[in-house]
Design a protein around this motif. Structure first.
Motif, PDB file in Angstrom:
ATOM      1  N   THR A  19       0.837  -1.196   0.000  1.00  6.65           N
ATOM      2  CA  THR A  19       0.000   0.000   0.000  1.00  6.65           C
ATOM      3  C   THR A  19       0.878   1.255   0.000  1.00  6.65           C
ATOM      4  O   THR A  19       2.063   1.208   0.332  1.00  6.65           O
ATOM      5  CB  THR A  19      -0.948   0.009   1.206  1.00  6.65           C
ATOM      6  N   ARG A  20       0.291   2.374  -0.398  1.00  4.35           N
ATOM      7  CA  ARG A  20       1.036   3.632  -0.536  1.00  4.35           C
ATOM      8  C   ARG A  20       1.539   4.178   0.802  1.00  4.35           C
ATOM      9  O   ARG A  20       2.643   4.688   0.899  1.00  4.35           O
ATOM     10  CB  ARG A  20       0.172   4.697  -1.215  1.00  4.35           C
ATOM     11  N   ASP A  21       0.692   4.099   1.820  1.00  9.08           N
ATOM     12  CA  ASP A  21       1.034   4.649   3.134  1.00  9.08           C
ATOM     13  C   ASP A  21       0.058   4.068   4.154  1.00  9.08           C
ATOM     14  O   ASP A  21      -0.796   3.239   3.803  1.00  9.08           O
ATOM     15  CB  ASP A  21       0.982   6.187   3.116  1.00  9.08           C
ATOM     16  N   ALA A  22       0.181   4.480   5.407  1.00 10.83           N
ATOM     17  CA  ALA A  22      -0.650   3.916   6.476  1.00 10.83           C
ATOM     18  C   ALA A  22      -2.141   4.181   6.255  1.00 10.83           C
ATOM     19  O   ALA A  22      -2.973   3.302   6.497  1.00 10.83           O
ATOM     20  CB  ALA A  22      -0.207   4.466   7.828  1.00 10.83           C
ATOM     21  N   GLU A  23      -2.490   5.371   5.776  1.00 15.13           N
ATOM     22  CA  GLU A  23      -3.904   5.669   5.516  1.00 15.13           C
ATOM     23  C   GLU A  23      -4.444   4.783   4.398  1.00 15.13           C
ATOM     24  O   GLU A  23      -5.549   4.251   4.487  1.00 15.13           O
ATOM     25  CB  GLU A  23      -4.087   7.146   5.163  1.00 15.13           C
ATOM     26  N   LEU A  58       2.835  -1.989   5.760  1.00 15.59           N
ATOM     27  CA  LEU A  58       2.159  -1.516   4.550  1.00 15.59           C
ATOM     28  C   LEU A  58       1.895  -2.637   3.543  1.00 15.59           C
ATOM     29  O   LEU A  58       1.296  -2.411   2.502  1.00 15.59           O
ATOM     30  CB  LEU A  58       2.974  -0.405   3.874  1.00 15.59           C
ATOM     31  N   TYR A  91      -5.125   2.587  -3.701  1.00 11.99           N
ATOM     32  CA  TYR A  91      -4.457   2.422  -2.417  1.00 11.99           C
ATOM     33  C   TYR A  91      -3.065   1.799  -2.529  1.00 11.99           C
ATOM     34  O   TYR A  91      -2.345   1.720  -1.533  1.00 11.99           O
ATOM     35  CB  TYR A  91      -5.297   1.540  -1.492  1.00 11.99           C
TER      36      TYR A  91
END
Length: 113
Positions: A19-23, A58, A91
Motif C-alpha cells: 500500500t502507498r502509506d498507512a492511511e 504496509l 491504495y
C-alpha cells in the motif's frame, strides 16, 4: 494438477500488495473486509486469507486456494470481486501475483468428502 495442460484441481495464487502509506493501508483493509462478505459464500473458494508480514505494516499478503480453475474463474466473475479489482489500485504502490498449481499437500476438505 493438470490434465493435458488444463488445470483440474487445487488452483491457488499468492498476491503481495504494497500500500502507498498507512492511511491507504487502512482504506485497503476496509475494502477487503467488505469484499470478504461475498467471498465467504463462494462454494469453490476453499481458502482466502490475508496476512500482514512481520515488520512490513504496509504490505498485505493474500493466499487464495480454489477447488479448481473453474472455481477461480467463478470467483473472478463475482460482483464483489470485480468491485475490489477496480477500486484497489488507488491504495496501492505495487502488486505481485504468483499463480500456483497444486502438487501435493494437506488442504481443507470440500463439501461431500
Amino acid at each position: 494438477m493438470t490434465n493435458g495442460g488444463a488445470v483440474t484441481s487445487g488452483y491457488a495464487l499468492s498476491v503481495r500488495f504494497t500500500t502507498r502509506d498507512a492511511e491507504a493501508a487502512q482504506q485497503f483493509d476496509a475494502l477487503v473486509a467488505r469484499t470478504m462478505e461475498g467471498i465467504r459464500t463462494e462454494p469453490g473458494t476453499l481458502v482466502y486469507v490475508v496476512h500482514v508480514p512481520e515488520n512490513e505494516p504496509l504490505v498485505r499478503y493474500f493466499y487464495e486456494l480454489y477447488a479448481d480453475y473453474d472455481a477461480f474463474q467463478a470467483h473472478e466473475s463475482q460482483d464483489h470481486t470485480k468491485r475490489m479489482l477496480s477500486e484497489r489500485e488507488q491504495y496501492l504502490a505495487s502488486t505481485e501475483v504468483t499463480f500456483l498449481n497444486e502438487l501435493t499437500g494437506k488442504r481443507p476438505a470440500t463439501e461431500g468428502t
